[in-house]
Design a protein around this motif. Structure first.
Motif, short mmCIF file in Angstrom:
data_model
loop_
_atom_site.label_atom_id
_atom_site.label_comp_id
_atom_site.label_asym_id
_atom_site.label_seq_id
_atom_site.Cartn_x
_atom_site.Cartn_y
_atom_site.Cartn_z
N LYS A 134 9.65 -4.30 -2.45
CA LYS A 134 8.34 -4.67 -1.84
C LYS A 134 7.94 -4.22 -0.57
N GLU B 49 7.13 -0.66 -1.33
CA GLU B 49 5.59 -0.52 -1.93
C GLU B 49 4.72 -0.71 -0.74
N GLN C 130 9.00 6.33 -3.32
CA GLN C 130 8.28 5.48 -4.47
C GLN C 130 8.07 6.54 -5.32
N ASN D 135 5.42 -3.69 -9.36
CA ASN D 135 4.87 -2.44 -8.45
C ASN D 135 3.82 -1.91 -8.81
N TYR E 52 1.80 0.79 -7.75
CA TYR E 52 1.89 2.06 -7.81
C TYR E 52 2.59 2.55 -9.30
#
Length: 415
Positions: free
Chosen positions: A220, A223, A287, A327, A329
């Protein structure tokens, strides 16, 4: 330990899934559908829920161990075991109380027995064995990944078959769900899971010391920081480019990231444990690299399934579940990939992507309906820390040697 271990118990009653709204309702103690109690202790969350076969979540409870493990920098199995022991009775009773159901009214008890942390699985199985023996109830042993894969059928009117991508802190795999207990495994991580990698990178970056991330789990935190970072300031080679299969690898990528972090620390003249000025850029690059790796393997799985008529060429569905599926993304990137290949993308709501008792109870309902794996008792059942999902056809995928078309601008996939 009790004072540290106190987590948030959540017990919420929910309406029926939209596609089952016309099913018969239950009133007071007059239940018209069979009921299953689900118990989950595969890792670091103690969960329980009562679900009926019409898809109604009657009651649920969850004890989260996140705060304890954040303080220790990772999950310590013996600590997780002790926390499960301290909380399982309370969590189960909370779920039953919220549902207004007694154990006597249950059709069965479903419990995660594979895969997961051995010490954690043992707590759930031991408790369940005692419960079903005491009340003479059938027992349904549950495969944790099967439960994640089938959760979508609780919230959406989805028929078999469909492609499943499960991404979490402990698992990463691609499979085709052909039935309740009928899966074809296309590929899986050959080392660590993406959530595990993100947590380790977050620890290496000391994100617990970052003012915006001190209370966040590793993935988290990555992100969050990545949202305002520039992914192009750090180039990370992608794993397994020479292998035309659907397997994943994140350990090598983690090593590359660690080396890049060490180099950045040297350039900035800081020690390990201090926060890099470019930490948001590093988070964004990490990421993105994970996203592209996942997208490429999933893309190949789509092409393989359509080519071999395992899935229909039109109106096929990709289901994405597991903790990392929360997530946004990754979810946006996968949505764009699905759109480009005429797949529908379905994800359970975020709270059902992470480990919970609801998914175990629902898997129990699915098995109860199909008459699969419903045992008269839990006698002789053992937990299995490692357990494959379905029939492994990953060699067939590799033999097909499907080349994934170049994605014109991968960096735009999640924009």
């Amino acid at each position: 330990m009790n004072s540290i271990a106190r987590g948030v118990l959540q017990s919420v009653k929910h309406g029926r899934a939209a596609w089952l709204r016309n099913s018969s309702a239950h009133s007071g103690k007059q239940h018209f559908h069979r009921l299953v109690l689900g118990i989950e202790t595969s890792c670091d969350d103690t969960g329980a829920a009562v679900v009926d076969e019409a898809g109604c979540i009657l009651g649920e409870a969850l004890h989260c161990q996140k705060e304890v493990h954040l303080q220790s920098g990772g999950i310590i199995p013996v600590v997780a075991q002790q926390l499960h022991r301290e909380n399982i009775e309370r969590v189960v009773q909370e779920a039953l109380s919220a549902s207004g159901v007694s154990v006597a009214e249950l059709a069965a008890v479903a419990t995660t027995v594979q895969p997961g942390l051995a010490l954690s699985l043992g707590v759930g199985l031991h408790y369940s064995r005692s419960l079903v023996s005491r009340h003479h109830k059938p027992f349904i042993p549950i495969h944790h990944m099967e439960a994640h894969a089938l959760t979508i059928r609780l919230t959406h009117p989805l028929e078999f078959p469909f492609l499943v991508l499960l991404i979490s802190g402990g698992h990463c795999l691609l499979a085709v769900a052909q039935g309740v207990s009928d899966f074809l495994l296309l590929g899986q991580s050959i080392d660590i899971a993406p959530g595990d990698m993100l947590d380790k990178v977050a620890r290496r970056l000391s994100l617990r010391k970052h003012p915006e991330c001190h209370s966040m789990a590793g993935g988290k935190a990555i992100e969050h920081l990545a949202q305002s970072g520039n992914q192009e300031l750090l180039t990370l080679p992608l794993p397994m480019q020479q292998y035309r299969n659907c397997d994943f690898s994140f350990a090598g990528l983690q090593n590359l990231v660690n080396n890049a972090i060490a180099q950045k620390e040297k350039e900035e003249g800081i020690q390990e444990g201090e926060i890099l000025s470019c930490v948001k850029d590093v988070a964004a690059a990490v990421q993105h690299a994970v996203a592209v790796h996942i997208i490429q393997r999933t893309y190949r799985a789509m092409l393989f399934c359509v080519k071999n008529s395992i899935l229909p060429s039109k109106n096929a569905t990709l289901v994405v579940s597991g903790g990392v599926a929360s997530n946004q993304y990754y979810r946006k990137a996968l949505q764009n990939l699905a759109d480009a290949n005429n797949f529908a993308l379905l994800c359970p709501p975020p709270r059902l992507c992470t480990d919970n008792g609801v998914m175990i109870a629902w898997n129990g309902i699915e098995r109860l309906r199909a008459g699969l794996g419903v045992l008269p008792s839990a006698a002789g059942i053992r937990y299995e820390p490692r357990a494959p999902l379905g029939i492994d056809i990953s060699k067939r995928v590799e033999e097909d040697s499907i080349k994934v078309p170049k994605l014109k601008e991968i960096r735009c996939l999640a924009s």
